[in-house]
Design an enzyme around this catalytic site. Structure first.
Site: not given
Length: 350
Positions: A51, A56, A85, A118
């Protein structure tokens, strides 16, 4: 991904694809060398789901690591499940599509197994602004098209509440395959879980182990520690099992190799949440012939059938007969609910 590849439990999504019940979260894990080490240990430990998210800032490193590591483990792209996401800055028509295709490119693959919105809001907009609803609807419409084109195998949402989900279903008639949201014994999302079951949405928890702060109130909870001590498990394993046993997906993240392994080693025991007893088959000959006792029992309790190509590993690592938690213990864990968010609370987003 195929349900035959992962030796641990998988869930059938409403998009006719399968998602492993346990995946590796990668939030705050950055740097090519660190990503490589974490994914190497994860693959060795049986993880087949990873994930990530555009925010990120690690998609490129994950793509590079998987490109090198998958062949080393005799795996192909189709053998793993990759989630990314849509960032809040990229909400809206065409922006969502472009962001998704960029994530696919960074991850060095032809498609994503799952793509999530997200956050229900949009970066730069106040939570209460009505435009948030319009922009996430536009994003959802982009994602529906991406799914039709095969660029994503399943689409879903993260941090959405019931009314956020109802808005997009009402406008498009397309039900998300997954809802990913914070869920743990200090924040039990019973109403959302019931809603997801009704709609056929897989409920996936993040922050199952709390947050990576100095004083982690979940991992230091004395009640959870006591239960873990009784069963010779770590507190983290009890927290993950509490979710998984209830058919809730988890994506624990860690950079510690031992913790990565431990977080996957939660299938050698059952939390008996229904009756506190082990149900028996009416045809034990078939169970013995198939050497599939583990699959049989876990299906009864969670509705999923774990797969393995290595019977020895099932016997060694997944001995579900060694102990159980009582119904009373499960009730104690459920009653720890304080409705405390250790991460983000989407309640203010219109």
């Amino acid at each position: 991904m195929s349900s035959q590849v992962c030796k641990y439990p998988v869930i059938a999504l409403n998009s006719n694809t399968f998602i492993p019940l346990v995946g590796l979260g990668t939030f705050k894990i950055k740097g090519r060398a660190l990503i490589y080490r974490c994914l190497q240990v994860a693959l060795e430990s049986g993880y087949r789901s990873f994930d990530t998210a555009s925010v990120y800032k690690n998609e490129s490193d994950i793509g590079e690591a998987l490109k090198e590591l998958l062949p080393e483990h005799g795996l192909q792209r189709k053998d793993v499940f990759i989630t990314s996401k849509l960032g809040p800055a990229n909400q809206g028509k065409d922006k969502c599509r472009a962001a998704c295709l960029e994530s696919i490119q960074r991850l060095q693959c032809d498609y994503l197994d799952l793509y999530l919105i997200h956050w229900p809001g949009t970066q730069g907009k106040k939570p209460e602004e009505p435009v948030n609803k319009e922009l996430r609807l536009q994003s959802w419409q982009d994602m529906i098209q991406l799914h039709k084109e095969g660029k994503v195998k399943a689409i879903g949402v993260s941090n959405f509440l019931q009314h956020h989900i109802e808005d997009i279903i009402l406008e498009t008639s397309v039900v998300p395959a997954v809802l990913q949201i914070e869920h743990h014994p200090h924040l039990v999302q019973d109403n959302l879980i019931s809603y997801c079951k009704e709609k056929g949405i897989h409920f996936q928890a993040y922050s199952s182990l709390g947050t990576s702060v100095v004083e982690n109130k979940l991992l230091s909870d004395e009640t959870i520690k006591d239960i873990a001590k009784i069963h010779s498990k770590t507190t983290a394993q009890i927290l993950l099992k509490w979710a998984v046993q209830q058919n809730i997906g988890v994506i624990p993240k860690s950079t510690n190799p031992d913790h990565i392994r431990e977080n996957m080693d939660i299938f050698d025991f059952l939390l008996f949440i229904f009756t506190g007893v082990i149900p028996k088959s009416t045809n034990p000959d078939h169970i013995r012939e198939n050497m599939d006792i583990f699959d049989f029992l876990l299906f009864i309790f969670t509705g999923v059938i774990p797969k393995s190509t290595n019977p020895e590993h099932i016997r060694e690592n997944m001995d579900i007969f060694d102990f159980s938690l009582s119904h009373r213990d499960i009730d104690i864990l459920n009653k720890l609910d304080k409705q405390i968010h250790y991460c983000w609370n989407p309640k203010s987003v219109s």
